[in-house]
Design an enzyme around this catalytic site. Sequence first.
Site, PDB file in Angstrom:
ATOM      1  N   TYR A 151       9.974 -11.073   8.102  1.00 42.55           N
ATOM      2  CA  TYR A 151       9.275  -9.811   8.471  1.00 42.55           C
ATOM      3  C   TYR A 151      10.003  -8.915   8.313  1.00 42.55           C
ATOM      4  CZ  TYR A 151       6.039 -13.885   9.780  1.00 42.55           C
ATOM      5  OH  TYR A 151       5.365 -14.977   9.722  1.00 42.55           O
ATOM      6  N   ARG A 165       8.338  -7.230  15.224  1.00 51.40           N
ATOM      7  CA  ARG A 165       7.340  -7.879  16.162  1.00 51.40           C
ATOM      8  C   ARG A 165       6.058  -7.530  15.703  1.00 51.40           C
ATOM      9  NH1 ARG A 165       8.433 -11.653  19.997  1.00 51.40           N
ATOM     10  NH2 ARG A 165      10.716 -11.462  20.122  1.00 51.40           N
ATOM     11  N   CYS A 182      -0.421 -12.301   3.535  1.00 54.51           N
ATOM     12  CA  CYS A 182       0.286 -12.652   4.595  1.00 54.51           C
ATOM     13  C   CYS A 182       1.091 -13.924   4.227  1.00 54.51           C
ATOM     14  CB  CYS A 182      -0.058 -12.335   6.090  1.00 54.51           C
ATOM     15  SG  CYS A 182      -1.581 -13.486   5.232  1.00 54.51           S
ATOM     16  N   SER A 188      13.294 -14.930   9.339  1.00 59.31           N
ATOM     17  CA  SER A 188      14.439 -13.891   8.918  1.00 59.31           C
ATOM     18  C   SER A 188      15.597 -15.634   8.029  1.00 59.31           C
ATOM     19  CB  SER A 188      15.621 -14.074   9.740  1.00 59.31           C
ATOM     20  OG  SER A 188      15.725 -14.372  11.137  1.00 59.31           O
TER      21      SER A 188
END
Length: 213
Positions: A151, A165, A182, A188
Amino acid sequence: MGTDPLAQSEPKKRPPGQVPVTQSSMSLLVYEFIETDVANALIVVRPLNKSLVFVSLAGSKMKLINEANRFVSQANSSLKKKGVQFILKDRTILEPEGSEWLEQLTSDFTQLLTCGTIQNEIKCEYLTGTEFQKKVWEITKTLKPGVKVSYHQLATLVGNPKAARAVGSALGKNNIAVVIPCHRIVGSDGKLTGFRWGVELKKTLLRLEEAIV
């Protein structure tokens, strides 16, 4: 004797219920249900622009149609002030003649879902979403099969490394599954999370893509 000019100008008859794709049908959306070994899918297209506007996965035909109807309601609500209102119909409402593009789009999507890659680009159109969300979706669409990014990495590609976020929130509102991949976004630490249609399906899609890289 010559032919009757009135007979020549008589419009071509079409089966009951079918409509031509013209400017007058600009609010028309049509859906098609697709069954594969990977997952069931329902796609919604906008004939006027020959574009894909919605994809949902992993459910019965009725469940997926209900999801599509909710999406159309949301789109109509957000576009009401612009005077645009959509109506959702089964693809059989379209004339077979002139619908070759839909056959190709359906074939391309099915190949992408089951094989992880396609030769042709599928045109997408966003009926909902903020400008930021649309930017996230567009950049996500450019990620190649077999590539996984976090992300934070995607937020950096979007141009705001601190917006991980917000990027996650935008992906959660992605209405065009698989084509806007997606499922290629991971935590991470590499953990597979945050996929609306289930982590197991996310794993399956990634395995298909890894096999062709």
